[in-house]
Write a protein that holds these residues in place. Structure first.
Motif, PDB file in Angstrom:
ATOM      1  N   PHE A 193       0.822  -1.201   0.000  1.00 17.31           N
ATOM      2  CA  PHE A 193       0.000   0.000   0.000  1.00 17.31           C
ATOM      3  C   PHE A 193       0.862   1.259   0.000  1.00 17.31           C
ATOM      4  N   LEU A 194       0.976   1.918   1.168  1.00 16.42           N
ATOM      5  CA  LEU A 194       1.648   3.212   1.218  1.00 16.42           C
ATOM      6  C   LEU A 194       3.121   3.124   0.853  1.00 16.42           C
ATOM      7  N   PHE A 195       3.767   1.997   1.156  1.00 18.70           N
ATOM      8  CA  PHE A 195       5.181   1.850   0.844  1.00 18.70           C
ATOM      9  C   PHE A 195       5.429   1.982  -0.648  1.00 18.70           C
ATOM     10  N   LEU A 196       4.565   1.351  -1.452  1.00 19.00           N
ATOM     11  CA  LEU A 196       4.719   1.423  -2.896  1.00 19.00           C
ATOM     12  C   LEU A 196       4.511   2.839  -3.406  1.00 19.00           C
ATOM     13  N   ILE A 197       3.542   3.524  -2.830  1.00 18.34           N
ATOM     14  CA  ILE A 197       3.285   4.890  -3.259  1.00 18.34           C
ATOM     15  C   ILE A 197       4.473   5.768  -2.904  1.00 18.34           C
ATOM     16  N   HIS A 198       4.995   5.610  -1.692  1.00 17.71           N
ATOM     17  CA  HIS A 198       6.133   6.407  -1.269  1.00 17.71           C
ATOM     18  C   HIS A 198       7.341   6.152  -2.159  1.00 17.71           C
ATOM     19  N   LYS A 199       7.589   4.892  -2.482  1.00 17.32           N
ATOM     20  CA  LYS A 199       8.761   4.555  -3.281  1.00 17.32           C
ATOM     21  C   LYS A 199       8.668   5.107  -4.685  1.00 17.32           C
ATOM     22  N   ASN A 200       7.461   5.205  -5.248  1.00 13.56           N
ATOM     23  CA  ASN A 200       7.322   5.598  -6.644  1.00 13.56           C
ATOM     24  C   ASN A 200       6.979   7.075  -6.835  1.00 13.56           C
ATOM     25  N   LYS A 201       7.022   7.853  -5.763  1.00  9.83           N
ATOM     26  CA  LYS A 201       6.606   9.238  -5.900  1.00  9.83           C
ATOM     27  C   LYS A 201       7.575  10.057  -6.751  1.00  9.83           C
ATOM     28  N   ASN A 202       8.808   9.573  -6.934  1.00  8.56           N
ATOM     29  CA  ASN A 202       9.789  10.328  -7.701  1.00  8.56           C
ATOM     30  C   ASN A 202      10.315   9.546  -8.903  1.00  8.56           C
ATOM     31  N   THR A 203       9.512   8.652  -9.450  1.00  8.34           N
ATOM     32  CA  THR A 203       9.944   7.894 -10.618  1.00  8.34           C
ATOM     33  C   THR A 203      10.265   8.841 -11.779  1.00  8.34           C
ATOM     34  N   ILE A 216      20.424   5.769 -28.279  1.00  6.38           N
ATOM     35  CA  ILE A 216      19.682   6.551 -27.289  1.00  6.38           C
ATOM     36  C   ILE A 216      19.110   5.593 -26.250  1.00  6.38           C
ATOM     37  N   SER A 217      19.400   5.893 -25.000  1.00  3.64           N
ATOM     38  CA  SER A 217      18.953   5.037 -23.906  1.00  3.64           C
ATOM     39  C   SER A 217      17.728   5.647 -23.243  1.00  3.64           C
ATOM     40  N   CYS A 218      16.669   4.848 -23.146  1.00  5.89           N
ATOM     41  CA  CYS A 218      15.489   5.231 -22.379  1.00  5.89           C
ATOM     42  C   CYS A 218      15.725   4.719 -20.963  1.00  5.89           C
ATOM     43  N   PHE A 219      15.767   5.616 -19.997  1.00  7.18           N
ATOM     44  CA  PHE A 219      16.239   5.305 -18.655  1.00  7.18           C
ATOM     45  C   PHE A 219      15.152   5.610 -17.628  1.00  7.18           C
ATOM     46  N   ALA A 220      14.745   4.593 -16.859  1.00  6.80           N
ATOM     47  CA  ALA A 220      13.768   4.772 -15.779  1.00  6.80           C
ATOM     48  C   ALA A 220      14.454   4.513 -14.452  1.00  6.80           C
ATOM     49  N   THR A 221      14.183   5.349 -13.460  1.00  2.11           N
ATOM     50  CA  THR A 221      14.814   5.170 -12.154  1.00  2.11           C
ATOM     51  C   THR A 221      13.863   5.581 -11.037  1.00  2.11           C
ATOM     52  N   HIS A 222      14.189   5.122  -9.823  1.00  5.84           N
ATOM     53  CA  HIS A 222      13.400   5.386  -8.622  1.00  5.84           C
ATOM     54  C   HIS A 222      11.996   4.779  -8.712  1.00  5.84           C
ATOM     55  N   GLU A 254      16.561   1.618  -2.041  1.00  8.18           N
ATOM     56  CA  GLU A 254      15.638   0.485  -2.121  1.00  8.18           C
ATOM     57  C   GLU A 254      14.697   0.576  -3.315  1.00  8.18           C
ATOM     58  N   THR A 255      14.932   1.521  -4.233  1.00  6.63           N
ATOM     59  CA  THR A 255      14.192   1.552  -5.487  1.00  6.63           C
ATOM     60  C   THR A 255      15.071   0.942  -6.568  1.00  6.63           C
ATOM     61  N   PHE A 256      14.587   0.968  -7.828  1.00  4.99           N
ATOM     62  CA  PHE A 256      15.298   0.291  -8.902  1.00  4.99           C
ATOM     63  C   PHE A 256      15.400   1.183 -10.134  1.00  4.99           C
ATOM     64  N   GLN A 257      16.238   0.748 -11.063  1.00  2.15           N
ATOM     65  CA  GLN A 257      16.425   1.447 -12.314  1.00  2.15           C
ATOM     66  C   GLN A 257      16.606   0.436 -13.442  1.00  2.15           C
ATOM     67  N   MET A 258      16.282   0.841 -14.659  1.00  2.00           N
ATOM     68  CA  MET A 258      16.504   0.006 -15.823  1.00  2.00           C
ATOM     69  C   MET A 258      16.601   0.894 -17.047  1.00  2.00           C
ATOM     70  N   SER A 259      17.090   0.329 -18.153  1.00  2.00           N
ATOM     71  CA  SER A 259      17.206   1.099 -19.382  1.00  2.00           C
ATOM     72  C   SER A 259      17.057   0.179 -20.584  1.00  2.00           C
ATOM     73  N   VAL A 260      16.709   0.766 -21.719  1.00  2.00           N
ATOM     74  CA  VAL A 260      16.635   0.042 -22.985  1.00  2.00           C
ATOM     75  C   VAL A 260      17.134   0.980 -24.076  1.00  2.00           C
ATOM     76  N   GLU A 261      18.095   0.498 -24.863  1.00  2.00           N
ATOM     77  CA  GLU A 261      18.739   1.328 -25.876  1.00  2.00           C
ATOM     78  C   GLU A 261      18.120   1.122 -27.250  1.00  2.00           C
ATOM     79  N   LEU A 262      18.124   2.201 -28.029  1.00  2.00           N
ATOM     80  CA  LEU A 262      17.650   2.170 -29.408  1.00  2.00           C
ATOM     81  C   LEU A 262      18.758   2.681 -30.311  1.00  2.00           C
ATOM     82  N   ASN A 263      19.176   1.850 -31.269  1.00  2.00           N
ATOM     83  CA  ASN A 263      20.182   2.256 -32.253  1.00  2.00           C
ATOM     84  C   ASN A 263      19.508   3.131 -33.307  1.00  2.00           C
TER      85      ASN A 263
END
Length: 357
Positions: A193-203, A216-222, A254-263
Protein backbone atom coordinates in the motif's frame (compact mmCIF):
# COMPACT_ATOMS: atom_id res chain seq x y z
CA UNK A 1 20.66 23.72 -16.03
CA UNK A 2 17.21 22.42 -16.94
CA UNK A 3 16.84 18.66 -17.26
CA UNK A 4 14.33 17.24 -19.72
CA UNK A 5 12.66 14.14 -18.36
CA UNK A 6 9.35 12.85 -17.10
CA UNK A 7 9.15 13.29 -13.35
CA UNK A 8 6.19 11.26 -12.15
CA UNK A 9 4.50 11.71 -8.78
CA UNK A 10 1.90 9.00 -8.16
CA UNK A 11 -0.94 10.39 -6.06
CA UNK A 12 -3.29 7.44 -6.30
CA UNK A 13 -3.46 4.26 -4.23
CA UNK A 14 -3.19 0.86 -5.81
CA UNK A 15 -3.15 -2.61 -4.34
CA UNK A 16 -0.97 -5.50 -5.43
CA UNK A 17 -3.23 -8.31 -6.58
CA UNK A 18 -0.50 -10.96 -6.55
CA UNK A 19 1.59 -11.65 -3.48
CA UNK A 20 4.47 -14.04 -2.90
CA UNK A 21 6.11 -15.71 0.06
CA UNK A 22 9.51 -17.17 -0.81
CA UNK A 23 12.10 -19.04 1.18
CA UNK A 24 15.52 -19.31 -0.43
CA UNK A 25 17.99 -21.65 1.26
CA UNK A 26 21.62 -22.13 0.29
CA UNK A 27 24.09 -24.72 1.56
CA UNK A 28 27.77 -24.46 0.70
CA UNK A 29 30.81 -26.68 0.87
CA UNK A 30 34.43 -25.81 0.16
CA UNK A 31 33.98 -22.07 0.82
CA UNK A 32 35.83 -21.53 4.12
CA UNK A 33 34.97 -17.82 4.47
CA UNK A 34 31.31 -18.37 3.60
CA UNK A 35 28.53 -19.55 5.95
CA UNK A 36 27.80 -23.24 5.58
CA UNK A 37 24.09 -22.51 5.47
CA UNK A 38 22.00 -19.39 4.79
CA UNK A 39 18.29 -18.76 4.45
CA UNK A 40 16.11 -15.75 3.75
CA UNK A 41 12.36 -15.15 3.68
CA UNK A 42 10.80 -12.56 1.37
CA UNK A 43 7.27 -11.21 1.08
CA UNK A 44 6.49 -9.55 -2.24
CA UNK A 45 10.25 -9.62 -3.00
CA UNK A 46 11.15 -7.70 0.18
CA UNK A 47 13.40 -9.47 2.68
CA UNK A 48 11.55 -10.01 5.96
CA UNK A 49 13.74 -12.59 7.71
CA UNK A 50 17.23 -14.08 7.70
CA UNK A 51 19.30 -16.75 9.39
CA UNK A 52 22.56 -18.60 8.73
CA UNK A 53 24.85 -21.13 10.36
CA UNK A 54 26.28 -18.34 12.55
CA UNK A 55 23.10 -16.35 13.28
CA UNK A 56 19.70 -17.19 14.67
CA UNK A 57 16.57 -16.30 12.74
CA UNK A 58 15.68 -12.62 12.99
CA UNK A 59 13.06 -10.36 11.40
CA UNK A 60 14.19 -7.63 9.01
CA UNK A 61 11.13 -5.38 8.73
CA UNK A 62 9.45 -3.34 11.46
CA UNK A 63 6.10 -5.03 10.89
CA UNK A 64 7.79 -8.45 11.13
CA UNK A 65 9.52 -7.45 14.38
CA UNK A 66 6.18 -6.36 15.80
CA UNK A 67 4.59 -9.61 14.63
CA UNK A 68 7.09 -11.88 16.41
CA UNK A 69 7.00 -9.60 19.45
CA UNK A 70 3.31 -10.38 19.82
CA UNK A 71 3.74 -14.02 18.78
CA UNK A 72 7.07 -15.37 20.04
CA UNK A 73 6.16 -18.85 18.81
CA UNK A 74 6.37 -17.58 15.24
CA UNK A 75 10.05 -16.68 15.64
CA UNK A 76 10.71 -19.91 17.55
CA UNK A 77 9.37 -21.87 14.59
CA UNK A 78 11.69 -20.08 12.18
CA UNK A 79 14.67 -20.61 14.49
CA UNK A 80 13.93 -24.32 14.77
CA UNK A 81 13.45 -24.67 11.01
CA UNK A 82 16.71 -22.86 10.36
CA UNK A 83 18.62 -25.34 12.51
CA UNK A 84 16.70 -28.30 11.04
CA UNK A 85 17.38 -27.24 7.44
CA UNK A 86 21.03 -26.62 8.24
CA UNK A 87 21.39 -30.22 9.41
CA UNK A 88 19.39 -31.56 6.45
CA UNK A 89 21.46 -29.55 3.95
CA UNK A 90 24.70 -30.80 5.46
CA UNK A 91 23.53 -34.42 5.09
CA UNK A 92 22.30 -33.81 1.53
CA UNK A 93 25.56 -32.13 0.58
CA UNK A 94 27.55 -35.09 1.90
CA UNK A 95 25.41 -37.52 -0.11
CA UNK A 96 25.65 -35.45 -3.29
CA UNK A 97 29.42 -35.04 -3.00
CA UNK A 98 29.83 -38.80 -2.81
CA UNK A 99 28.32 -39.10 -6.28
CA UNK A 100 30.26 -36.15 -7.71
CA UNK A 101 33.38 -36.43 -9.84
CA UNK A 102 34.43 -32.83 -9.20
CA UNK A 103 36.32 -31.39 -6.27
CA UNK A 104 36.16 -27.87 -4.93
CA UNK A 105 33.18 -25.71 -3.95
CA UNK A 106 29.67 -27.12 -4.07
CA UNK A 107 26.38 -25.26 -3.68
CA UNK A 108 22.90 -26.64 -2.93
CA UNK A 109 19.91 -24.31 -3.29
CA UNK A 110 16.23 -24.62 -2.47
CA UNK A 111 13.40 -22.25 -3.39
CA UNK A 112 10.06 -22.95 -1.77
CA UNK A 113 6.95 -20.97 -0.87
CA UNK A 114 3.76 -19.89 -2.57
CA UNK A 115 2.01 -17.17 -4.56
CA UNK A 116 -1.47 -15.80 -3.91
CA UNK A 117 -3.81 -13.88 -6.18
CA UNK A 118 -6.01 -11.95 -3.76
CA UNK A 119 -8.46 -11.12 -6.55
CA UNK A 120 -9.22 -14.70 -7.58
CA UNK A 121 -8.17 -16.31 -4.29
CA UNK A 122 -5.91 -18.77 -6.16
CA UNK A 123 -2.76 -19.98 -4.40
CA UNK A 124 0.14 -21.81 -6.00
CA UNK A 125 3.00 -23.47 -4.16
CA UNK A 126 6.47 -24.39 -5.38
CA UNK A 127 9.43 -26.39 -4.08
CA UNK A 128 12.56 -26.75 -6.19
CA UNK A 129 16.24 -27.58 -5.71
CA UNK A 130 19.40 -26.87 -7.67
CA UNK A 131 22.91 -28.22 -7.24
CA UNK A 132 26.16 -26.71 -8.52
CA UNK A 133 24.37 -24.31 -10.84
CA UNK A 134 21.97 -26.81 -12.41
CA UNK A 135 18.29 -27.56 -11.87
CA UNK A 136 18.24 -30.71 -9.75
CA UNK A 137 14.78 -31.77 -8.54
CA UNK A 138 11.31 -30.24 -8.15
CA UNK A 139 8.05 -31.23 -6.49
CA UNK A 140 5.00 -31.92 -8.67
CA UNK A 141 2.15 -30.36 -6.69
CA UNK A 142 -0.52 -32.33 -8.54
CA UNK A 143 0.83 -35.77 -7.73
CA UNK A 144 3.11 -34.77 -4.83
CA UNK A 145 5.96 -36.76 -6.26
CA UNK A 146 9.44 -35.49 -7.05
CA UNK A 147 10.64 -34.86 -10.61
CA UNK A 148 14.30 -35.55 -11.33
CA UNK A 149 15.55 -32.71 -13.53
CA UNK A 150 18.89 -34.38 -14.16
CA UNK A 151 19.98 -38.05 -14.20
CA UNK A 152 22.04 -37.29 -11.08
CA UNK A 153 18.79 -36.70 -9.17
CA UNK A 154 17.15 -40.08 -9.90
CA UNK A 155 18.31 -41.73 -6.67
CA UNK A 156 17.26 -38.67 -4.68
CA UNK A 157 13.81 -38.79 -6.29
CA UNK A 158 13.35 -42.46 -5.37
CA UNK A 159 14.41 -41.87 -1.77
CA UNK A 160 12.27 -38.77 -1.31
CA UNK A 161 9.20 -40.33 -2.96
CA UNK A 162 9.48 -43.17 -0.45
CA UNK A 163 9.50 -40.73 2.48
CA UNK A 164 5.73 -40.42 2.91
CA UNK A 165 6.06 -38.41 6.13
CA UNK A 166 8.14 -35.72 4.44
CA UNK A 167 5.75 -35.54 1.49
CA UNK A 168 2.80 -35.06 3.84
CA UNK A 169 4.64 -32.29 5.66
CA UNK A 170 5.43 -30.57 2.36
CA UNK A 171 1.77 -30.86 1.33
CA UNK A 172 0.66 -29.25 4.62
CA UNK A 173 2.98 -26.29 4.25
CA UNK A 174 2.57 -25.69 0.51
CA UNK A 175 -1.22 -26.10 0.47
CA UNK A 176 -2.19 -24.62 3.82
CA UNK A 177 0.46 -23.12 6.11
CA UNK A 178 2.32 -20.94 3.59
CA UNK A 179 -0.88 -19.57 1.99
CA UNK A 180 -2.31 -18.79 5.43
CA UNK A 181 0.85 -16.91 6.42
CA UNK A 182 1.02 -15.10 3.11
CA UNK A 183 -2.56 -13.87 3.53
CA UNK A 184 -1.69 -12.68 7.02
CA UNK A 185 1.67 -11.02 6.27
CA UNK A 186 0.48 -8.36 3.77
CA UNK A 187 -2.07 -7.20 6.35
CA UNK A 188 0.85 -6.27 8.59
CA UNK A 189 3.18 -5.16 5.82
CA UNK A 190 3.17 -1.62 4.44
CA UNK A 191 4.64 -2.83 1.14
CA UNK A 192 1.44 -3.39 -0.89
CA UNK A 193 0.00 0.00 0.00
CA UNK A 194 1.65 3.21 1.22
CA UNK A 195 5.18 1.85 0.84
CA UNK A 196 4.72 1.42 -2.90
CA UNK A 197 3.29 4.89 -3.26
CA UNK A 198 6.13 6.41 -1.27
CA UNK A 199 8.76 4.56 -3.28
CA UNK A 200 7.32 5.60 -6.64
CA UNK A 201 6.61 9.24 -5.90
CA UNK A 202 9.79 10.33 -7.70
CA UNK A 203 9.94 7.89 -10.62
CA UNK A 204 11.88 9.48 -13.50
CA UNK A 205 11.84 8.53 -17.19
CA UNK A 206 14.58 10.10 -19.33
CA UNK A 207 16.32 9.86 -22.70
CA UNK A 208 20.11 9.66 -22.48
CA UNK A 209 22.86 9.73 -25.10
CA UNK A 210 26.62 9.65 -24.55
CA UNK A 211 27.62 11.04 -27.96
CA UNK A 212 25.62 12.21 -31.01
CA UNK A 213 26.35 8.89 -32.73
CA UNK A 214 25.61 6.67 -29.73
CA UNK A 215 22.37 4.72 -29.23
CA UNK A 216 19.68 6.55 -27.29
CA UNK A 217 18.95 5.04 -23.91
CA UNK A 218 15.49 5.23 -22.38
CA UNK A 219 16.24 5.31 -18.66
CA UNK A 220 13.77 4.77 -15.78
CA UNK A 221 14.81 5.17 -12.15
CA UNK A 222 13.40 5.39 -8.62
CA UNK A 223 10.64 2.84 -9.21
CA UNK A 224 9.43 0.00 -6.99
CA UNK A 225 9.04 -2.99 -7.00
CA UNK A 226 11.55 -4.56 -9.41
CA UNK A 227 8.81 -6.02 -11.63
CA UNK A 228 8.77 -3.73 -14.63
CA UNK A 229 8.93 -3.78 -18.43
CA UNK A 230 10.38 -1.23 -20.82
CA UNK A 231 10.44 -1.25 -24.61
CA UNK A 232 10.64 0.94 -27.72
CA UNK A 233 7.72 1.33 -30.15
CA UNK A 234 7.38 2.51 -33.72
CA UNK A 235 3.94 3.71 -34.79
CA UNK A 236 2.55 2.22 -31.58
CA UNK A 237 3.99 -1.29 -32.18
CA UNK A 238 6.77 -2.79 -30.08
CA UNK A 239 10.05 -3.23 -31.98
CA UNK A 240 13.06 -5.47 -31.34
CA UNK A 241 15.48 -4.67 -34.16
CA UNK A 242 18.18 -2.29 -33.02
CA UNK A 243 16.97 -2.53 -29.41
CA UNK A 244 19.08 -3.71 -26.47
CA UNK A 245 17.45 -4.08 -23.06
CA UNK A 246 19.45 -3.76 -19.84
CA UNK A 247 18.92 -5.49 -16.51
CA UNK A 248 16.91 -4.10 -13.63
CA UNK A 249 19.42 -2.79 -11.08
CA UNK A 250 19.04 -1.57 -7.47
CA UNK A 251 19.49 2.05 -6.40
CA UNK A 252 20.78 3.03 -2.96
CA UNK A 253 17.30 3.91 -1.66
CA UNK A 254 15.64 0.48 -2.12
CA UNK A 255 14.19 1.55 -5.49
CA UNK A 256 15.30 0.29 -8.90
CA UNK A 257 16.42 1.45 -12.31
CA UNK A 258 16.50 0.01 -15.82
CA UNK A 259 17.21 1.10 -19.38
CA UNK A 260 16.64 0.04 -22.98
CA UNK A 261 18.74 1.33 -25.88
CA UNK A 262 17.65 2.17 -29.41
CA UNK A 263 20.18 2.26 -32.25
CA UNK A 264 19.26 5.34 -34.28
CA UNK A 265 21.99 5.05 -36.94
CA UNK A 266 19.48 3.88 -39.59
CA UNK A 267 16.56 6.07 -38.46
CA UNK A 268 15.99 9.26 -40.40
CA UNK A 269 15.60 12.32 -38.23
CA UNK A 270 12.20 13.13 -39.74
CA UNK A 271 11.01 9.66 -38.61
CA UNK A 272 11.94 10.19 -34.96
CA UNK A 273 8.40 11.31 -34.14
CA UNK A 274 7.18 7.80 -34.97
CA UNK A 275 9.14 6.31 -32.04
CA UNK A 276 8.49 6.33 -28.31
CA UNK A 277 9.63 4.48 -25.20
CA UNK A 278 7.15 2.77 -22.86
CA UNK A 279 7.71 1.94 -19.18
CA UNK A 280 5.29 -0.41 -17.41
CA UNK A 281 5.38 -1.04 -13.66
CA UNK A 282 3.64 -3.98 -12.02
CA UNK A 283 0.57 -2.78 -10.16
CA UNK A 284 0.38 0.54 -12.02
CA UNK A 285 -2.43 0.78 -14.56
CA UNK A 286 -1.07 3.71 -16.62
CA UNK A 287 2.10 3.36 -18.70
CA UNK A 288 4.80 6.02 -18.73
CA UNK A 289 5.61 7.07 -22.29
CA UNK A 290 8.29 9.41 -23.61
CA UNK A 291 8.61 10.43 -27.27
CA UNK A 292 11.88 10.20 -29.19
CA UNK A 293 12.52 13.92 -29.25
CA UNK A 294 15.90 15.63 -29.60
CA UNK A 295 14.85 18.32 -27.14
CA UNK A 296 14.30 15.67 -24.44
CA UNK A 297 17.70 13.99 -24.75
CA UNK A 298 20.20 14.44 -21.93
CA UNK A 299 23.77 14.45 -23.20
CA UNK A 300 27.00 13.00 -21.85
CA UNK A 301 27.60 15.98 -19.57
CA UNK A 302 24.40 15.18 -17.69
CA UNK A 303 24.70 11.38 -17.91
CA UNK A 304 24.37 9.54 -14.58
CA UNK A 305 27.53 7.92 -13.31
CA UNK A 306 25.87 4.52 -12.72
CA UNK A 307 24.04 2.58 -10.04
CA UNK A 308 25.07 2.72 -6.42
CA UNK A 309 24.12 -0.46 -4.63
CA UNK A 310 23.27 0.43 -1.04
CA UNK A 311 26.28 0.98 1.19
CA UNK A 312 28.16 -1.81 -0.57
CA UNK A 313 31.74 -1.07 -1.56
CA UNK A 314 33.80 -3.02 -4.08
CA UNK A 315 31.20 -5.40 -5.50
CA UNK A 316 32.44 -7.80 -8.11
CA UNK A 317 31.01 -10.91 -9.67
CA UNK A 318 32.94 -14.17 -9.62
CA UNK A 319 31.67 -16.74 -12.09
CA UNK A 320 32.28 -20.30 -11.03
CA UNK A 321 30.86 -23.79 -11.44
CA UNK A 322 30.63 -23.80 -15.25
CA UNK A 323 29.83 -20.11 -15.27
CA UNK A 324 26.26 -20.34 -14.00
CA UNK A 325 26.54 -19.74 -10.25
CA UNK A 326 27.41 -16.17 -9.37
CA UNK A 327 29.13 -15.21 -6.16
CA UNK A 328 28.80 -11.52 -5.34
CA UNK A 329 31.58 -10.46 -3.00
CA UNK A 330 31.03 -7.53 -0.62
CA UNK A 331 33.85 -5.84 1.22
CA UNK A 332 31.59 -4.41 3.93
CA UNK A 333 28.58 -5.56 5.85
CA UNK A 334 29.44 -9.23 6.46
CA UNK A 335 27.96 -12.44 5.17
CA UNK A 336 24.35 -11.39 5.76
CA UNK A 337 24.47 -8.43 3.37
CA UNK A 338 26.49 -10.53 0.92
CA UNK A 339 23.82 -13.21 0.98
CA UNK A 340 21.02 -10.69 0.48
CA UNK A 341 22.86 -9.29 -2.53
CA UNK A 342 22.91 -12.79 -3.96
CA UNK A 343 19.19 -13.08 -3.33
CA UNK A 344 18.40 -9.80 -5.06
CA UNK A 345 20.76 -10.61 -7.94
CA UNK A 346 19.05 -13.94 -8.46
CA UNK A 347 15.56 -12.48 -8.26
CA UNK A 348 16.51 -9.86 -10.85
CA UNK A 349 17.84 -12.35 -13.39
CA UNK A 350 16.28 -15.05 -15.54
CA UNK A 351 19.06 -17.59 -15.02
CA UNK A 352 17.12 -20.76 -14.40
CA UNK A 353 19.96 -22.51 -12.62
CA UNK A 354 20.03 -19.84 -9.95
CA UNK A 355 16.46 -19.18 -8.94
CA UNK A 356 14.63 -22.21 -10.39
CA UNK A 357 11.46 -20.30 -11.33
Amino acid sequence: MRYNHLHIKYTFIFILLRHSLKYLLIGTSGLPDFPEFMATATVDEVQVGYCDSNKKAEPKQEWAKELVKNDSGHLDWYSERCLLHQQAFRLSMDNLKQGSDTEGPHVLQRLTGCEWDDETGETKGFDQFGYDGEDFISLDLKTFTWIALTPKAVNTKLNWDANIGLLEENKKFLNYQYPDWLKMYPQNCITPFLFLIHKNKNTILSLLQRTPSSPISCFATHFYPDRAEMFWRKDGEEIHEGVEKGDILPNNDETFQMSVELNISSIKFEDWKRYDCVFQLSGIKDDLIIKLNKALIRTNREFPVGPVVGAVVGIFVLVFIAGVFFWIKNNKGGEEKLFYLIIKFQMNTHINALIFL
